[in-house]
Design a protein around this motif. Structure first.
Motif, PDB file in Angstrom:
ATOM      1  N   THR A 106      -4.474   6.559  -5.825  1.00 17.59           N
ATOM      2  CA  THR A 106      -4.870   6.459  -7.230  1.00 17.59           C
ATOM      3  C   THR A 106      -5.793   5.279  -7.478  1.00 17.59           C
ATOM      4  O   THR A 106      -6.496   5.239  -8.488  1.00 17.59           O
ATOM      5  N   MET A 107      -5.800   4.315  -6.553  1.00 16.28           N
ATOM      6  CA  MET A 107      -6.695   3.160  -6.660  1.00 16.28           C
ATOM      7  C   MET A 107      -8.083   3.506  -6.123  1.00 16.28           C
ATOM      8  O   MET A 107      -9.105   3.117  -6.687  1.00 16.28           O
ATOM      9  N   ILE A 108      -8.120   4.248  -5.010  1.00 11.28           N
ATOM     10  CA  ILE A 108      -9.379   4.690  -4.404  1.00 11.28           C
ATOM     11  C   ILE A 108      -9.317   6.212  -4.340  1.00 11.28           C
ATOM     12  O   ILE A 108      -8.788   6.785  -3.388  1.00 11.28           O
ATOM     13  N   ALA A 109      -9.804   6.880  -5.362  1.00 11.75           N
ATOM     14  CA  ALA A 109      -9.640   8.328  -5.498  1.00 11.75           C
ATOM     15  C   ALA A 109     -10.678   9.075  -4.671  1.00 11.75           C
ATOM     16  O   ALA A 109     -11.555   9.766  -5.193  1.00 11.75           O
ATOM     17  N   LYS A 110     -10.591   8.921  -3.363  1.00 15.15           N
ATOM     18  CA  LYS A 110     -11.491   9.604  -2.438  1.00 15.15           C
ATOM     19  C   LYS A 110     -10.673  10.408  -1.442  1.00 15.15           C
ATOM     20  O   LYS A 110      -9.588   9.986  -1.036  1.00 15.15           O
ATOM     21  N   SER A 111     -11.207  11.576  -1.043  1.00 14.94           N
ATOM     22  CA  SER A 111     -10.554  12.375  -0.020  1.00 14.94           C
ATOM     23  C   SER A 111     -10.709  11.713   1.342  1.00 14.94           C
ATOM     24  O   SER A 111     -11.512  10.799   1.528  1.00 14.94           O
ATOM     25  N   GLY A 112      -9.938  12.203   2.326  1.00 19.53           N
ATOM     26  CA  GLY A 112     -10.084  11.702   3.684  1.00 19.53           C
ATOM     27  C   GLY A 112      -8.888  10.935   4.205  1.00 19.53           C
ATOM     28  O   GLY A 112      -8.951  10.329   5.270  1.00 19.53           O
ATOM     29  N   GLY A 113      -7.759  10.943   3.444  1.00 14.02           N
ATOM     30  CA  GLY A 113      -6.563  10.282   3.940  1.00 14.02           C
ATOM     31  C   GLY A 113      -6.758   8.787   4.100  1.00 14.02           C
ATOM     32  O   GLY A 113      -7.259   8.091   3.203  1.00 14.02           O
ATOM     33  N   GLU A 114      -6.387   8.276   5.270  1.00 14.49           N
ATOM     34  CA  GLU A 114      -6.445   6.839   5.534  1.00 14.49           C
ATOM     35  C   GLU A 114      -7.870   6.302   5.624  1.00 14.49           C
ATOM     36  O   GLU A 114      -8.100   5.104   5.461  1.00 14.49           O
ATOM     37  N   MET A 119     -11.614   1.781   5.429  1.00 14.74           N
ATOM     38  CA  MET A 119     -13.003   1.381   5.208  1.00 14.74           C
ATOM     39  C   MET A 119     -13.086   0.256   4.175  1.00 14.74           C
ATOM     40  O   MET A 119     -13.782  -0.748   4.371  1.00 14.74           O
ATOM     41  N   GLU A 120     -12.347   0.388   3.092  1.00 14.25           N
ATOM     42  CA  GLU A 120     -12.399  -0.587   2.010  1.00 14.25           C
ATOM     43  C   GLU A 120     -11.768  -1.920   2.428  1.00 14.25           C
ATOM     44  O   GLU A 120     -12.262  -2.990   2.064  1.00 14.25           O
ATOM     45  N   ALA A 408      -0.823   0.718   5.512  1.00 13.33           N
ATOM     46  CA  ALA A 408       0.074  -0.075   4.663  1.00 13.33           C
ATOM     47  C   ALA A 408      -0.384  -1.532   4.612  1.00 13.33           C
ATOM     48  O   ALA A 408      -0.308  -2.184   3.558  1.00 13.33           O
ATOM     49  N   LEU A 409      -0.889  -2.044   5.739  1.00 14.26           N
ATOM     50  CA  LEU A 409      -1.437  -3.399   5.761  1.00 14.26           C
ATOM     51  C   LEU A 409      -2.672  -3.491   4.871  1.00 14.26           C
ATOM     52  O   LEU A 409      -2.907  -4.527   4.222  1.00 14.26           O
ATOM     53  N   VAL A 413      -3.602  -6.241   2.035  1.00 12.73           N
ATOM     54  CA  VAL A 413      -4.861  -6.995   2.055  1.00 12.73           C
ATOM     55  C   VAL A 413      -5.612  -6.842   0.738  1.00 12.73           C
ATOM     56  O   VAL A 413      -6.113  -7.819   0.164  1.00 12.73           O
ATOM     57  N   MET A 414      -5.663  -5.606   0.216  1.00 12.71           N
ATOM     58  CA  MET A 414      -6.435  -5.379  -1.014  1.00 12.71           C
ATOM     59  C   MET A 414      -5.738  -5.922  -2.254  1.00 12.71           C
ATOM     60  O   MET A 414      -6.371  -6.057  -3.297  1.00 12.71           O
TER      61      MET A 414
END
Length: 504
Positions: A106-114, A119-120, A408-409, A413-414
């Motif tokens: 919900t914070m990074i609403a992009k497809s592609g799982g992990e 990347m972020e 999860a890490l 970090v974010m």
């Protein structure tokens, strides 16, 4: 080759593909003033609702494992009591991990799982290593194994008293892969419909097994559940292996994050589907295992080649044929869910430039990532060719928990580096820390308990992706572009696909 809007005419000089077909000029616009329906952007459409999201989680998690052989958990846990505790604890861990993914999704609403989260948080290289490992090995080989399970059970009635020939199971598995890829290429709604139907079928057989188990418990068949902890003396590493096998049956709890861009109202439906779907599967798994122990002792369960089939023979006779039939339904639905999500990861990796560009293109007719789906299907067919790929998957599976822990890490970090991001769902930080610690344990425990050279081979393959990254992505050699440009153009014309676009 970059291609412009699907609404433009094809021009031989600039290579733009028209909407009406490949290589054919579009007819002139109508001169009437009739109002035309709004045209969709060539992008993934948000066609997945809450029910379909729950069905995707449940349908992908519940495959053949819970029906065929939960005995690996019993072997490593040592007794009935610890075995049931491991199944329940695996459900709790999957839920905790999924809650971390709910915040990230919900914070990074992009497809592609992990992929977008790594990347972020950690940059391009870590995201690439994840996509390299998952796209090339984990997703297609998992798709292949589920399809092989489907083929073995679908062909078994035609070969009573003996195992079906390898050629038959492999051919049937390839046919199933082809059919599933075809369905997913044609329509997201059709793929969701298939997922919903087969999820309902597998839940029906689970209800039947649990219901029969409750009746047997009421009748007093509790002898195998008494003194449930007697004789349990599992080592530190063995408990890790028990969790490892249990979590393999739970694998799929993160599948909804692969299709975030196709969810209707993802801020609401993503966490809600997780909080409904995963506890539902957890309760089902524990109750099904209790039902098994109402008719089988620990020794009998370990000797059974297919636990659910043995249960059906003892409880449902003369309707015991229903169990293998529903296992076929279950594996087909699980394979469909695996294909659906794997295609999205491949699509996102191509869109970010970490895979060849053609894999990020969208069908102009069906608005599905057809090239990515076809690539995943072709890789899966390659993986069904060897005699036994289960060993390969077992050694590469530990890599999956490396990336679960890293994801999860990334959340931790974010919390420090990206405080400004809106978080509609925010889990306690201790949950993410716990997932990281348990992931480290699950990665290291099997290696410590039973060190094998294959783990080194697996790690070597993962890090070999750095060489590919350095040569083709970081440096972007011009000769590679010269080779890929005409190939991309011809594949684009053949499949009628274009790069994704956004509505202005």
């Amino acid at each position: 080759m970059e291609v412009g809007s699907v609404r433009k005419r094809r021009d031989n000089q600039n290579g733009i593909i028209g909407h009406e077909g490949v290589g054919v000029s579009c007819p002139p616009p109508p001169t009437t003033t009739t109002k035309q329906p709004p045209e969709k952007a060539t992008a993934l459409q948000d066609d997945v609702g809450l029910l379909s999201g729950i069905c995707l989680i449940v349908g992908t998690m519940i495959g053949s494992g819970i029906f065929i052989s939960p005995k690996a958990v019993l072997v490593y846990s040592g007794a009935v009591g610890p075995c049931l505790l491991v199944w329940a604890a695996c459900g709790v861990l999957a839920t905790l991990g999924a809650l971390c993914y709910a915040e990230l999704g919900t914070m990074i609403a992009k497809s592609g799982g992990e992929y977008p989260y790594l990347m972020e948080a950690f940059g391009s290289i870590m995201a690439y290593l994840y996509s390299w490992t998952t796209v090339m090995v984990l997703k297609p080989s998992s798709f292949a194994i589920i399809s092989l399970s489907f083929a073995e059970y679908a062909s078994a009635p035609f070969y009573p008293g003996c195992s079906p020939p390898k050629l038959v199971t492999k051919s049937l598995s390839a046919a199933a892969i082809f059919l599933i890829v075809l369905v997913n290429c044609f329509s997201v709604k059709l793929a969701n419909y298939v997922q919903n139907v087969f999820t309902a079928a597998k839940l029906l057989i689970i209800v039947m097994i649990v219901g029969a188990g409750i009746v047997l418990l009421i009748q007093g068949n509790t002898q195998n559940l008494s003194n449930a902890f007697e004789g349990s003396a599992a080592s530190f590493g063995a408990i890790g292996l028990a969790f490892y096998n249990g979590l393999w049956a739970y694998d799929g709890w993160n599948q909804l994050n692969f299709i975030t861009e196709e969810l209707k109202d993802p801020y609401r439906n993503l966490p809600l589907a997780i909080l409904i779907g995963i506890p539902l599967v957890s309760v089902c798994y524990v109750l099904v295992n209790i039902s098994y122990f109402t008719v089988m002792s620990a020794t009998e369960l370990l000797q059974s080649p297919a636990v659910a089939v043995t249960f059906g023979d003892r409880v449902f006779y003369p309707l015991s044929w229903m169990v293998p039939l529903f296992v076929v339904f279950s594996t087909f639905g699980s394979a469909n869910g695996s294909c659906f999500t794997a295609g999205r990861l491949t699509y996102v990796a191509g869109r970010e430039g970490h895979m060849i560009k053609i894999l990020s293109y969208i069908s102009v007719r069906y608005y599905t990532p057809a090239p990515a789906l076809l690539f995943n299907g072709l890789m899966a067919i390659c993986y069904i060719i060897p005699s036994d790929i289960n060993t390969l998957i077992n050694y590469f599976s530990f890599a999956q928990w490396v990336f679960y822990g890293l994801t999860a890490l990334a959340l931790i970090v974010m919390r420090v580096t990206r405080k400004e991001l809106h978080r509609p769902v925010k889990v306690p930080i201790v949950v993410a820390v716990l997932v990281v610690v348990i992931s480290c344990y699950l990665v290291l425990a099997p290696i410590i308990e039973k060190p094998e050279w294959e783990y080194l081979y697996c790690a070597s393959f993962i890090f070999s992706g750095l060489l590919v990254y350095y040569l083709f992505i970081h440096h972007k050699f011009s000769w590679a572009n010269k080779i890929m440009t005409p190939i991309t153009m011809h594949l684009q014309l053949l499949m009628e696909v274009v790069p994704p676009e956004k509505l202005q």
